[in-house]
Design an enzyme around this catalytic site. Structure first.
Site, mmCIF file in Angstrom:
data_model
loop_
_atom_site.group_PDB
_atom_site.id
_atom_site.type_symbol
_atom_site.label_atom_id
_atom_site.label_comp_id
_atom_site.label_asym_id
_atom_site.label_seq_id
_atom_site.Cartn_x
_atom_site.Cartn_y
_atom_site.Cartn_z
ATOM 1 N N TYR A 253 4.400 -14.980 2.201
ATOM 2 C CA TYR A 253 5.414 -13.859 3.284
ATOM 3 C C TYR A 253 5.290 -13.856 5.003
ATOM 4 O O TYR A 253 5.125 -14.855 5.753
ATOM 5 C CB TYR A 253 6.260 -13.242 2.742
ATOM 6 N N LYS B 197 -5.771 6.838 -6.387
ATOM 7 C CA LYS B 197 -6.652 7.871 -6.964
ATOM 8 C C LYS B 197 -7.852 7.931 -7.624
ATOM 9 O O LYS B 197 -8.730 8.729 -7.945
ATOM 10 C CB LYS B 197 -5.930 7.673 -8.549
#
Ligand code: XMP
Length: 513
Positions: free
Chosen positions: A87, A369
């Site tokens: 997009y 993480k």
């Protein structure tokens, strides 16, 4: 709040993509710091953040829809290099003088990309497999740009304007299904945007230490340790910055996994030399939980008592003004978006009452993480802590169905330790998100050594996941399941049956309560 400010930063402009986080991670893997911003950001706001480059993400809409997400056109005048993805590439084409056609035909899944020449984005002309997921098609690249690759449905599947430093690809270079995608991103970052890619965990630690020192000055800070990775790494990092000005508080609820309490104390007090207040609160928790069986009531009871005990312990640290928390970047992103339905009330260490007057120190706010794990290793934390699976704040309390008693916790600790040992022995630790045991409040008939038994079953739960939002039950090898089951039955008194949970999330949650 302590934030680090690397010299080079790429902003990923989010147009509603599933993949914005993934793009940011891939950029960081290329040693360039990156963050996500909404597409509603103005040119002035963007300038304040001084991006070295922008990446426009994909998005679910068509650029032809009236409410299609757009971008402040003044951003195009800032001269910052831009890569549009899917997009994002269509938007560049639409806004900068190209053409996006509504062909009614899309491309989904693996697609072959034909490359017209070796260019800035492409090292060679070899055809490449890429991952596509689009409708609408770029038929003309932005004015001044050249189409440098095509796919069966898209004449301008990649375009490049090295002078204006505007680039676009119709496919998704960030996903693993595009094998040469990372290479393309790196070529954009290094050659297209001219970045030097020096962001590493060492450089992160250096700048985090400097900004923690600046924030805390000669004040005192406290940190609640849970035994989990995030609070452990936050504590170690803050300790590196301010040493003895940090005191950690570890509330041992008695609901931890086998041996975990001792390990936390050993690691932090002995190895890291961090001042640690260790509160053995098991008895108080068991007393409070007596007769409590309803899951939400249980979570609330544990959370409230935890906070009270933490307050008591930290109240003894005179003039502590700062509270260290292990907040991660995904938490920061999530708290900026809409509200999801409440499934469970989560309790986290440091989920503290609003009237606490601490200033927060959140040195991991910008990390994912896996980056936190890398920082932890770098700071010398042991693998058992750095690679620890996520563990819920209420601990084994939410893995014991029905009443939580010391006897039932002891049974579950033994069974759970066996599950984790077997996962470790099979070398599966790092490919599995969580593996643990659950103790239900039903009983089953069995036979052992010619004797009838009437014991408890244990349920083994193992899942794979990227972020715990969704999870798949782990396809553990039968041999691993078999050795878990036979060891649990032989080694844990009172257990005579083992079941394996084959529910994914959704519809199940990872924890049972
Ligand atoms: P569920 O059970 O909701 O869990 O699928 C998703 C992930 O969150 C963990 N979890 C918690 N973590 N405090 C935490 O810090 C909590 O109260 C809590 N409850 C669940 C769970 O282990 C899984 O990784």
């Amino acid at each position: 709040m302590s934030e680090t400010a690397p010299d080079e930063r790429v902003l990923v402009v989010d147009f509603g993509a599933q993949y914005a986080q993934l793009i940011a991670r891939r950029v960081r893997e290329a040693h360039v710091y990156s963050e996500i911003v909404p597409h509603t950001i103005t040119a002035a706001e963007l300038a304040e953040r001084a991006p070295s480059a922008l990446i426009f993400s994909g998005g679910p809409k068509s650029v032809h829809e009236p409410d299609a997400p757009s971008i402040d056109p003044a951003i195009y005048d800032a001269g910052v290099p831009i890569l549009g993805i899917c997009y994002g590439a269509q938007l560049l084409a639409r806004d900068l003088g190209g053409t996006v056609a509504k062909t009614g035909r899309g491309e989904y899944g693996r697609t072959e990309l034909s490359v017209s020449d070796a260019t800035l984005l492409f090292a060679d002309r070899d055809p490449q497999q890429v991952w596509m997921s689009h409708f609408d098609t770029i038929v003309e690249p932005p004015r001044g740009a050249t189409a440098t690759a095509s796919s069966p449905e898209t004449p301008a599947a990649a375009f490049e304007d090295p002078n204006r430093r505007i680039f676009g690809v119709q496919y998704h270079p960030e996903v693993l299904h595009t094998p040469r995608g990372q290479q393309l991103l790196e070529r954009f970052l290094l050659d297209g945007a001219g970045l030097s890619a020096t962001w590493t965990m060492e450089s992160f630690i250096d700048s985090a230490v400097a900004s923690i020192r600046e924030q805390v000055g000669d004040g005192r800070a406290i940190c609640g340790l849970s035994g989990g990775v995030d609070s452990a790494v936050a504590a170690a990092l803050v300790h590196r910055a301010i040493g003895a000005q940090l005191t950690c508080v570890f509330v041992d609820t008695g609901l931890m996994r086998k041996g975990e309490g001792d390990q936390v104390v050993e690691t932090f007090r002995r190895h890291q030399g961090i001042e640690l207040i260790h509160v053995r609160a098991g008895e108080r928790f068991f007393e409070r939980l007596s007769g409590v069986t309803e899951p939400e009531e249980k979570r609330k009871a544990i959370g409230e008592l935890f906070i009270r005990i933490f307050e008591d312990a930290s109240g003894g640290i005179e003039d502590a003004r700062f509270l260290v928390q292990g907040t991660l970047y995904p938490d920061v992103i999530e708290s900026g978006t809409g509200h999801a339905a409440k499934i469970k009330s989560h309790h986290n260490v440091g989920g503290l009452p609003e009237d606490m007057t601490f200033e927060l120190v959140e040195p991991l706010r910008s990390l994912f993480k896996d980056e936190v794990r890398a920082v932890g290793s770098q700071l010398g934390l042991p693998d058992e802590i750095v690679w620890r699976q996520p563990f819920p704040g209420p601990g084994l309390g939410v893995r014991i169905i029905g009443e939580v008693t010391p006897e039932r916790v002891a049974i579950l600790q033994e069974a759970d330790a066996i599950v984790r040992e077997e996962i470790h022995a099979a070398g599966l630790e790092r490919s599995i998100w969580q593996a643990f045991a659950v103790l239900p409040d039903i009983r089953a008939v069995g036979v052992m050594g010619d004797e009838r038994t009437y014991g408890y079953p244990v349920i083994v739960r193992a899942v794979t996941s990227e972020d715990a939002m969704t999870a798949d039950w782990a396809r553990l090898p039968y041999e691993v399941l078999e050795s878990m089951a036979s060891r649990i039955i032989n080694e844990v008194p009172g257990i005579n049956r083992v079941a394996y949970d084959i529910t994914s999330k959704p519809p199940g949650t990872i924890e049972w309560e």
